[in-house]
Design a protein around this motif. Structure first.
Motif, PDB file in Angstrom:
ATOM      1  N   TYR A 239      -0.206   9.464 -47.150  1.00 18.16           N
ATOM      2  CA  TYR A 239       0.577   9.182 -46.110  1.00 18.16           C
ATOM      3  C   TYR A 239       0.091   9.413 -44.688  1.00 18.16           C
ATOM      4  N   GLY A 240      -1.107  10.053 -44.578  1.00 15.61           N
ATOM      5  CA  GLY A 240      -1.898  10.234 -43.188  1.00 15.61           C
ATOM      6  C   GLY A 240      -2.520  11.705 -43.237  1.00 15.61           C
ATOM      7  N   TYR A 241      -2.671  11.796 -41.884  1.00 15.36           N
ATOM      8  CA  TYR A 241      -3.201  13.121 -41.376  1.00 15.36           C
ATOM      9  C   TYR A 241      -2.009  13.999 -41.271  1.00 15.36           C
ATOM     10  N   ASP A 242      -2.273  15.302 -42.126  1.00 16.47           N
ATOM     11  CA  ASP A 242      -1.079  16.223 -42.159  1.00 16.47           C
ATOM     12  C   ASP A 242      -1.615  17.426 -41.450  1.00 16.47           C
ATOM     13  N   GLN A 243      -1.136  17.935 -40.541  1.00 15.65           N
ATOM     14  CA  GLN A 243      -1.480  19.074 -39.770  1.00 15.65           C
ATOM     15  C   GLN A 243      -0.383  19.817 -39.313  1.00 15.65           C
ATOM     16  N   ARG A 244      -0.539  21.146 -39.899  1.00 20.51           N
ATOM     17  CA  ARG A 244       0.796  21.759 -39.768  1.00 20.51           C
ATOM     18  C   ARG A 244       0.374  23.390 -39.714  1.00 20.51           C
ATOM     19  N   ILE A 245       0.913  24.036 -38.763  1.00 15.80           N
ATOM     20  CA  ILE A 245       0.522  25.356 -38.782  1.00 15.80           C
ATOM     21  C   ILE A 245       1.856  26.229 -38.646  1.00 15.80           C
ATOM     22  N   GLU A 246       1.822  27.442 -38.930  1.00 11.25           N
ATOM     23  CA  GLU A 246       3.013  28.342 -38.937  1.00 11.25           C
ATOM     24  C   GLU A 246       2.403  29.963 -38.733  1.00 11.25           C
ATOM     25  N   VAL A 247       3.139  30.696 -37.763  1.00 11.80           N
ATOM     26  CA  VAL A 247       2.784  32.080 -37.424  1.00 11.80           C
ATOM     27  C   VAL A 247       3.982  32.577 -37.559  1.00 11.80           C
ATOM     28  N   PHE A 248       4.018  33.623 -38.814  1.00 17.01           N
ATOM     29  CA  PHE A 248       5.247  34.307 -39.040  1.00 17.01           C
ATOM     30  C   PHE A 248       4.817  35.810 -38.637  1.00 17.01           C
ATOM     31  N   GLY A 249       5.981  36.425 -37.890  1.00 21.62           N
ATOM     32  CA  GLY A 249       5.522  37.627 -37.557  1.00 21.62           C
ATOM     33  C   GLY A 249       6.866  38.622 -37.560  1.00 21.62           C
ATOM     34  N   SER A 250       6.611  39.822 -36.905  1.00 21.17           N
ATOM     35  CA  SER A 250       7.861  40.815 -36.935  1.00 21.17           C
ATOM     36  C   SER A 250       9.148  40.222 -36.449  1.00 21.17           C
ATOM     37  N   LYS A 251       8.988  39.305 -35.209  1.00 22.75           N
ATOM     38  CA  LYS A 251      10.150  39.065 -34.359  1.00 22.75           C
ATOM     39  C   LYS A 251      10.455  37.430 -34.885  1.00 22.75           C
ATOM     40  N   GLY A 252       9.928  36.744 -35.582  1.00 26.08           N
ATOM     41  CA  GLY A 252      10.263  35.564 -35.986  1.00 26.08           C
ATOM     42  C   GLY A 252       9.063  34.734 -36.428  1.00 26.08           C
ATOM     43  N   SER A 253       9.141  33.456 -36.413  1.00 27.47           N
ATOM     44  CA  SER A 253       8.095  32.352 -36.704  1.00 27.47           C
ATOM     45  C   SER A 253       8.002  31.449 -35.759  1.00 27.47           C
ATOM     46  N   ALA A 254       6.867  30.698 -35.499  1.00 29.02           N
ATOM     47  CA  ALA A 254       6.558  29.719 -34.640  1.00 29.02           C
ATOM     48  C   ALA A 254       5.824  28.796 -35.471  1.00 29.02           C
ATOM     49  N   SER A 255       6.000  27.513 -35.348  1.00 30.70           N
ATOM     50  CA  SER A 255       5.395  26.600 -36.322  1.00 30.70           C
ATOM     51  C   SER A 255       5.330  25.213 -35.394  1.00 30.70           C
ATOM     52  N   ALA A 256       4.453  24.501 -36.157  1.00 31.19           N
ATOM     53  CA  ALA A 256       4.344  23.159 -35.458  1.00 31.19           C
ATOM     54  C   ALA A 256       3.987  21.939 -36.479  1.00 31.19           C
ATOM     55  N   GLY A 257       4.550  20.761 -36.506  1.00 33.09           N
ATOM     56  CA  GLY A 257       4.594  19.817 -37.365  1.00 33.09           C
ATOM     57  C   GLY A 257       3.521  18.602 -36.902  1.00 33.09           C
ATOM     58  N   ASN A 258       3.576  17.507 -37.678  1.00 32.24           N
ATOM     59  CA  ASN A 258       3.158  16.459 -37.255  1.00 32.24           C
ATOM     60  C   ASN A 258       3.907  15.722 -36.250  1.00 32.24           C
ATOM     61  N   ARG A 259       3.233  14.772 -35.708  1.00 37.81           N
ATOM     62  CA  ARG A 259       3.675  13.880 -34.732  1.00 37.81           C
ATOM     63  C   ARG A 259       3.723  12.508 -35.315  1.00 37.81           C
ATOM     64  N   THR A 260       4.799  11.644 -34.892  1.00 39.75           N
ATOM     65  CA  THR A 260       4.674  10.408 -35.324  1.00 39.75           C
ATOM     66  C   THR A 260       4.652   9.359 -34.166  1.00 39.75           C
ATOM     67  N   PRO A 261       4.326   8.128 -34.780  1.00 33.42           N
ATOM     68  CA  PRO A 261       4.224   6.965 -33.753  1.00 33.42           C
ATOM     69  C   PRO A 261       5.314   6.586 -32.953  1.00 33.42           C
ATOM     70  N   ASP A 262       6.575   6.834 -33.733  1.00 35.84           N
ATOM     71  CA  ASP A 262       7.695   6.646 -32.985  1.00 35.84           C
ATOM     72  C   ASP A 262       8.741   7.321 -33.626  1.00 35.84           C
ATOM     73  N   ALA A 263      10.122   7.202 -33.189  1.00 34.39           N
ATOM     74  CA  ALA A 263      11.036   8.245 -33.319  1.00 34.39           C
ATOM     75  C   ALA A 263      12.177   7.529 -34.108  1.00 34.39           C
ATOM     76  N   HIS A 264      11.925   6.317 -34.897  1.00 37.18           N
ATOM     77  CA  HIS A 264      12.978   5.694 -35.310  1.00 37.18           C
ATOM     78  C   HIS A 264      13.676   6.282 -36.492  1.00 37.18           C
ATOM     79  N   VAL A 265      14.872   5.802 -36.776  1.00 35.34           N
ATOM     80  CA  VAL A 265      15.477   6.566 -38.165  1.00 35.34           C
ATOM     81  C   VAL A 265      16.333   5.272 -38.713  1.00 35.34           C
ATOM     82  N   LEU A 266      15.815   5.008 -40.050  1.00 36.22           N
ATOM     83  CA  LEU A 266      16.450   3.830 -40.619  1.00 36.22           C
ATOM     84  C   LEU A 266      17.353   4.523 -41.788  1.00 36.22           C
ATOM     85  N   THR A 267      18.594   4.205 -41.935  1.00 34.71           N
ATOM     86  CA  THR A 267      19.614   4.876 -42.831  1.00 34.71           C
ATOM     87  C   THR A 267      20.157   3.683 -43.505  1.00 34.71           C
ATOM     88  N   ASP A 268      19.805   3.639 -44.921  1.00 31.97           N
ATOM     89  CA  ASP A 268      20.395   2.424 -45.605  1.00 31.97           C
ATOM     90  C   ASP A 268      20.936   3.005 -46.894  1.00 31.97           C
TER      91      ASP A 268
END
Lengths: 339, 339, 339, 339
Positions: A239-268
């Motif tokens: 499905y393509g380039y998959d680049q995700r990170i997460e830092v989990f620590g004593s106060k919470g978690s910070a993460s980042a996922g992939n970006r997409t070429p567009d923000a469309h949503v198709l519901t059918d």
């Protein structure tokens, strides 16, 4: 140097060299692309023509000899990096160098020593540090928003394996691909690794096993600051380039996922459908390449230490060598075991 | 014209003119920025210097008289558009014109007649059509993926109102701001509107009411193809630019939301936190501005009809005038009532 | 047995026993809660009163001796499971047993042998298999939608560590907490593990280290089918229960994240804010507890093999013992090394 | 009454009556289901048997005459509501009544007058107010987190139209379906509507037009507090129940979307795929039905005013009548025009 424009030459006009050339020519305030070099001089000329650059050559030493050139971006093949770094440093040029410096620790150290001696600026091209999402996670961790880091998780998958010929000379998956993730672990955690353990196999293509490498791997680490890390890699995510990170620590978690070429949503009737991740690094890290070069130019013009240093170029290679040994010997390997 | 480069001059070097100038100079294959004009000739010169352009002038007619210039991008103030279109058409220049053509239907029609007579290409700058997310929704609707459109929903909010002095001469919210949404309704539905109804008030700033305008509005519409549409607008979303669309039809729904500067997620004791939308149109539609200019250049070079035509420039003004009348008279207004 | 109601007694009326009692009394078609037992007979009576149950006792053997009772749900403390299983099997009762059966492989095998000999149905309470999201991922993997599994990734974090007194007798994090994740690896991959490697530390609370355990851990595995797996655990995620899985394979990836108590989104000048994950297992797996008990009742009434078998109860204990040894000895441990 | 259990009888054992019966029998602390009534006495008996209830009858007046019954839940057909309310009030029973009270304002007022005179508690079944997501948005608005409300946006779509026979007697889409959204506008904004405008058409099924109704509609409103509102409805979303709300105000926006049966994500070569929304109100509002009945029971036992009052039952009918007239007459209608 802060009131003038930085004249930059690009050495190596392949895929990544062209990106840096275009960015330097059009998107980096304070920089001017003034020369290109490539062993295939036609490549150098092609790029020069595209960006109205006066000088193009098949011999990079012409750039080093040109007093009007302040800095070079080394984008040639990996085996030439260490040598060109040494020559460029000796010529007093500031240096941006694509990763890795080399796969041999001695050659890396010799190159970095030359840089130190010359007192020129040196930045290694770990572009992912400048990805807006990853940079934001780093900033959140550095600000203390997640507290003390406990677990670093990285998923890093390519859309397809490189050609087998490349695999054979790549140094292996840990030095060629995971090296970016090793850098990310250091960047996010602010710590060096203590010990590395790796498992892997050729699940994508048996020919990669025949070439002595694996295409799927998991690396875990103990870091000096106590945090634990896990990286999973695959040479082929359909499905393509998959680049995700997460830092989990004593106060919470910070993460980042992939970006997409567009923000469309198709519901059918079949479900909810969205776009796949951006296909590969050229798309995903397009902005990161601009930001890293701006950072380099800024560091030189303002006489500051670049954000990614020679040590940042060295350590991931040590980690890659440790992972390689771990996989071969089936045991955890301390970084101190690597020369 | 397909084998050569399109020489383009930019008329008007304000905020939007500079964007088009930069894109033409650096990101549009097949185009070359060859001249700039601005009533403040220093602005024209500044832009020209930045992008290595030979010609800069305070008098746009010099560009129209220059036989080496194939096309102009009209980015001057709205009140000058119709006149410059007519003169540029008469001079045989292909025309890209920022929206709107004018707020007066007679002047619009005269400008379009001049374009028709001259046989030059004409594209109006409805940039949102080229936003990757909105373009994808349009493509999904056009492909039949959502079936027959039943409901179009648009939310369009600015981060902050324009200066009051601008509000007074803007033609009102429906002609200045909603006009983009009117275009989007037509673009997504593939249909003209039949009847428009508007409600609105000055909820953000009473001074906007004093200036004879509203800052918050909802417009509903019946379209000729049977679909219904609703648009909600605000001049002030404190969290930034809010641009969302949805087409609901007999087979499903296609929608697109905002884009963010990064994809970080922070999870802590207070909740899950993500980045706000990109701040305003310069950030959100950066890519759209590149794509629309590429489309214009491509249409001229390939002798094709541009994707956004003169009629596309006219109809949203009619819709805006109908909404303005609806708000004033407190009743639904048919488009046929507008001259 | 398919045309009648299954009469079930609950043994152990602590937190989890009450959940099963309530579900059996109100949400499981085909089942009737007919008796409760708890060493603290008042607890048994309290639960019985709440659900209009006629029989409540301090002595579970009364339930085993009651011919009207078809099945028992064993929810007492772990150290009693193996014994009660053997006695219940001998009494011909079908058995639902909370995890784990025991931490001692010999006792587990003895209990399972008793079950086999008696020919009664036996289901072990790995509730997460019945979580709708995890069940869907399993179904997608089993259907071939992700192709051959290459990497299994699991994140599993509790909102807070259990009391230290419990930690001391829990068998350690791998047998108490990771055991669910070991089951999930088997469930998702459809494969047994070959070799396990674990790293861990007490990053949350040094007292846990003093108790001989760790609170943060990463476990990696090679599976017999070639896939690789990584699990990361923490005893304390300040934002709540964090339960995520991913199966990455040759045709794609199937994953499932957390669920939230509500779907609100607040957007303000600080960012976009959403709800935290459901706080802990009682909330997150509320539906899973119902579905697993329905599945047990269904299996008994329809004379089918339960979906989670005795072997499914045994293997994660083997994996937990291997991980425990790996952590202690600092080396990968093969499952075949565990007796 | 706070120290004892509330004995409740359910009148009307159709789909919604069974839900309330089950909840009262199993999920409402402080309440006991003690009787059922339905014109089809077998239905009453069936429900009674399922939940171990002693009394089941074909004649609801038997419940009103039973002194042991404290409260009734009226779930019979709409045309019987007003009469049963009056009789139940006269009998001193606290009343939970499904929406709507009636479609005739006089009958509603008469019923509410009877409630007032008797001094019994009365709650109308606007279940959506108790949906956790919508309740959270309401709470955020009420807390001031979004500032002064400017725009309310509601999307409300059913998965399929009701049977035509029902459509003919339903009172029309605005009284049958939009009435929930009218309630939501009042709930979220804390304001009454001033003026309503509606457009609509039969885009789903022409037979609905023939029955004198529309199946697709948009309603806009001016509220007394200055805010504007827009509601879009469809009788048929092929992907299921679509229930979304948004309140946009001077300090930000609070919104809530759909919930899904599971949280899986499948990523493959075709895209990223997730689950559709929960199919219809029984699934989506399952929790809301429990919470609303808990709130009713709590209000009676604690002698507090219920959260949804008689006025809350009346006003949405006025709004529905205004929308109906607006659609017929093609003009905005003030609520003051409705008797």
């Amino acid at each position: 140097m802060s009131n003038r424009t930085l004249n930059v030459g690009v050495i190596g006009c392949g895929r990544i060299g062209r990106i840096h050339a275009e960015n330097l020519a059009t998107r980096i305030p304070g920089a001017r692309l003034v020369a290109t070099a490539d062993v295939t001089s036609n490549s150098a000329k092609e790029v020069a023509a595209q960006f109205h650059v006066g000088k193009a050559t098949g011999e990079y030493r012409e750039l080093l000899a040109d007093a009007s050139i302040d800095a070079v971006a080394i984008c040639s093949s990996t085996d030439t990096h260490a040598r060109i770094i040494q020559e460029a440093a000796a010529a007093g040029k500031h240096i941006f160098c694509e990763k890795p410096i080399d796969y041999d620790l001695e050659r890396i150290r010799a190159a970095l020593a030359a840089v130190d001696k010359a007192g020129v600026k040196f930045q290694i091209g770990f572009n992912r540090r400048f990805d807006p999402s990853f940079a934001k996670v780093h900033e959140l961790v550095a600000s203390g928003a997640v507290g003390q880091p406990h677990v670093i998780r990285i998923t890093s998958r390519d859309p397809a394996p490189p050609p087998l010929e490349y695999v054979k000379v790549s140094g292996g998956i840990f030095l060629d691909m995971t090296i970016h993730d090793f850098d990310m672990v250091r960047f996010l955690s602010g710590s060096e690794a203590e010990e590395v353990y790796a498992i892997g196999d050729a699940l994508v293509d048996p020919a990669i096993r025949d070439a002595g490498d694996v295409d799927t791997a998991i690396v875990t680490m103990r870091l000096k600051n106590g945090a634990l890390a896990t990286i999973d890699n695959s040479r082929k995510a359909v499905y393509g380039y998959d680049q995700r990170i997460e830092v989990f620590g004593s106060k919470g978690s910070a993460s980042a996922g992939n970006r997409t070429p567009d923000a469309h949503v198709l519901t059918d009737t079949a479900g909810v459908h969205e776009a796949k991740p951006l296909h590969f690094f050229l798309e995903r890290y397009a902005e990161a390449y601009v930001v890293e070069m701006r950072a380099f130019v800024h560091a030189v013009l303002k006489n500051q230490t670049p954000l990614v240093t020679g040590m940042d170029g060295l350590q991931p290679v040590v980690m890659g060598l440790a992972a390689t040994r771990s996989l071969r010997e089936g045991r955890p390997v301390k970084l101190s075991e690597i020369a």
